[in-house]
Write a protein that holds these residues in place. Structure first.
Motif, PDB file in Angstrom:
ATOM      1  N   SER A 322       0.689  -1.130  -0.170  1.00 25.56           N
ATOM      2  CA  SER A 322      -0.187   0.205  -0.040  1.00 25.56           C
ATOM      3  C   SER A 322       0.947   1.225   0.086  1.00 25.56           C
ATOM      4  O   SER A 322       0.190   2.147   0.157  1.00 25.56           O
ATOM      5  N   LYS A 323       2.162   1.161  -0.131  1.00 25.42           N
ATOM      6  CA  LYS A 323       2.970   2.261  -0.195  1.00 25.42           C
ATOM      7  C   LYS A 323       2.904   2.850  -1.562  1.00 25.42           C
ATOM      8  O   LYS A 323       2.904   2.294  -2.219  1.00 25.42           O
ATOM      9  N   ASP A 324       3.630   4.224  -1.689  1.00 22.03           N
ATOM     10  CA  ASP A 324       3.641   4.644  -2.900  1.00 22.03           C
ATOM     11  C   ASP A 324       4.509   3.793  -3.944  1.00 22.03           C
ATOM     12  O   ASP A 324       5.685   3.137  -3.525  1.00 22.03           O
ATOM     13  N   GLY A 325       3.798   3.536  -4.987  1.00 20.02           N
ATOM     14  CA  GLY A 325       4.867   2.519  -5.927  1.00 20.02           C
ATOM     15  C   GLY A 325       4.250   1.003  -5.869  1.00 20.02           C
ATOM     16  O   GLY A 325       4.398   0.410  -6.565  1.00 20.02           O
ATOM     17  N   HIS A 349      -8.066   1.300  -3.267  1.00 19.93           N
ATOM     18  CA  HIS A 349      -9.118   2.385  -3.237  1.00 19.93           C
ATOM     19  C   HIS A 349      -8.384   3.410  -3.829  1.00 19.93           C
ATOM     20  O   HIS A 349      -8.745   4.667  -3.289  1.00 19.93           O
ATOM     21  N   ARG A 350      -7.612   3.530  -4.728  1.00 22.59           N
ATOM     22  CA  ARG A 350      -6.977   4.911  -5.267  1.00 22.59           C
ATOM     23  C   ARG A 350      -6.454   4.731  -6.521  1.00 22.59           C
ATOM     24  O   ARG A 350      -6.569   3.767  -7.249  1.00 22.59           O
ATOM     25  N   LEU A 351      -6.045   5.952  -6.972  1.00 22.25           N
ATOM     26  CA  LEU A 351      -5.563   6.152  -8.418  1.00 22.25           C
ATOM     27  C   LEU A 351      -4.108   6.361  -8.308  1.00 22.25           C
ATOM     28  O   LEU A 351      -3.834   7.453  -7.597  1.00 22.25           O
ATOM     29  N   GLN A 352      -3.216   5.940  -8.967  1.00 26.26           N
ATOM     30  CA  GLN A 352      -1.781   6.190  -8.730  1.00 26.26           C
ATOM     31  C   GLN A 352      -1.055   6.359 -10.101  1.00 26.26           C
ATOM     32  O   GLN A 352      -1.650   5.859 -11.117  1.00 26.26           O
ATOM     33  N   MET A 353      -0.509   7.256 -10.157  1.00 27.76           N
ATOM     34  CA  MET A 353       0.522   7.807 -11.422  1.00 27.76           C
ATOM     35  C   MET A 353       1.833   7.216 -11.209  1.00 27.76           C
ATOM     36  O   MET A 353       2.365   7.347 -10.179  1.00 27.76           O
ATOM     37  N   TYR A 354       2.410   6.689 -12.187  1.00 28.29           N
ATOM     38  CA  TYR A 354       3.736   6.515 -12.626  1.00 28.29           C
ATOM     39  C   TYR A 354       4.188   7.424 -13.450  1.00 28.29           C
ATOM     40  O   TYR A 354       4.205   7.330 -14.825  1.00 28.29           O
ATOM     41  N   LYS A 355       4.955   8.734 -13.135  1.00 25.30           N
ATOM     42  CA  LYS A 355       5.261   9.476 -13.925  1.00 25.30           C
ATOM     43  C   LYS A 355       6.647   9.109 -14.469  1.00 25.30           C
ATOM     44  O   LYS A 355       7.788   8.663 -13.948  1.00 25.30           O
TER      45      LYS A 355
END
Length: 357
Positions: A322-325, A349-355
């Protein structure tokens, strides 16, 4: 007495033969040994939504993500409902995030969907959403005005007939070509025609013209080329070729725009594809949602993959968490013109972006 016994035996034999006939075929779920997880130096992760405590209170199961021609990110979630929920979702199910500022610019979709699943934005920025409980495909304007609804209503017997067919795979239901049975995703061509992956209770992909007229379908349960066991995500490239996340078969299948089978990718490192998206650069982006929703096979791999047109994996990254990434059941995937990747995570339950760096 003996005659009655013979009749009873005959009935039992007939019922057994019918059950055997209706049960023929089918396809077992494919399980793979999970590949070793990787982290990528090419992307920087960031959670885009929810960020505030208020948004976290209403954030539900992540379902879909898509990017408009302006670069805005559309994110679909189920709020206080869940997969298979029958009540209309009272929260705004569609969150629109500005592509430049990454701030929320609009919210819509209250009291429209019961269990929204697939999300697509066409070349005119119309928003398409599938609902697996209402068994419909909806077409909206970019700001949420309903333009069209596709999918025949169920007759009174259809739901129990489909439940029986889940067990007896060839049980006749009388379902028509225009009736969806828990449609999972949709992809829209530049001429307005669209292809639906009709996957949870059907086993087909089906193409319609711009006005909703039936054109063709591929509709067979199995694991051979051109057959499906839960077609869960669908996308197309600039040639119109179709890429289908054949989830229970743990593979991607590729078809021409006319439904001709072209190729399949099922290598171990691909895991279990849930979502698929073709980028402007021609690469195919895959969300591998693993086995966490399955009764056996462990957690499996939860990762993002970048695949070229030949099926060669050119990048993959991600691990459970559940950490970023990190990822918990990446359900859908999208990519913008700059190559940034957006992932809707079902369990986080989230939207994550990988820039892209």
């Amino acid at each position: 007495m003996r005659k009655s016994l013979y009749i009873l035996i005959g009935i039992i034999v007939l019922l057994g033969a019918l059950i055997a006939w209706f049960s023929r075929g089918g396809s077992d779920t494919v399980y793979k040994e999970a590949p070793v997880s990787k982290q990528s130096a090419a992307y920087e992760p960031e959670v885009l939504w929810p960020k505030s405590d208020e948004d976290k209170k209403i954030a539900g199961e992540a379902s879909g993500v898509a990017v408009s021609s302006k670069g805005d990110i559309y994110y679909l979630h189920r709020g206080s409902s869940e997969y298979g929920g029958e009540s209309l979702i009272k929260e705004p199910a569609l969150i629109v995030i500005d592509g430049d500022t990454k701030k929320v610019k609009a919210r819509w979709g209250k009291n429209i969907f019961a269990s929204p699943h697939g999300l697509e934005i066409d070349h005119e920025d119309n928003v398409w959403i599938t609902d697996i409980i209402q068994n419909k495909v909806y077409k909206f304007t970019a700001d949420g005005r309903l333009q069209a609804t596709f999918g025949d209503d169920y007759p009174f017997y259809m739901e129990p007939a489909l439940r029986i067919r889940n067990v007896l795979h060839n049980f006749p239901t009388g379902i028509t070509k225009y009736t969806f049975a828990r449609p999972t995703d949709v992809t829209v061509m530049n001429d307005g025609s669209f292809v639906v992956s009709d996957g949870y209770r059907n086993r087909r992909i089906v193409k319609f013209g711009a006005n909703g007229q039936f054109l063709w379908e591929k509709n067979n349960l199995g694991d051979r080329p051109g057959e499906f066991n839960l077609p869960h995500g669908i996308s197309h490239d600039q040639k119109g070729n179709l890429y289908v996340a054949d989830r229970n078969n743990a593979r991607i299948q590729v078809f021409s725009q006319d439904g001709e089978f072209l190729n399949e990718w099922g290598q171990q490192e691909l895991g279990r594809p849930f979502g698929v998206e073709v980028g402007d650069n021609g690469n195919v982006y895959v969300a591998d949602g693993g086995n966490a929703l399955y009764p056996k096979g462990g957690i499996g791999s939860h990762q993002i993959l970048v695949v070229n047109q030949s099926g060669k994996i050119i990048n993959r990254f991600g691990s459970w968490g559940s950490k970023d990434g990190e990822l918990k059941i990446p359900h859908d995937i999208a990519v913008n013109q700059e190559g940034d990747i957006f992932v809707a995570e079902l369990e986080n339950h989230r939207l994550q972006m990988y820039k892209e760096k």
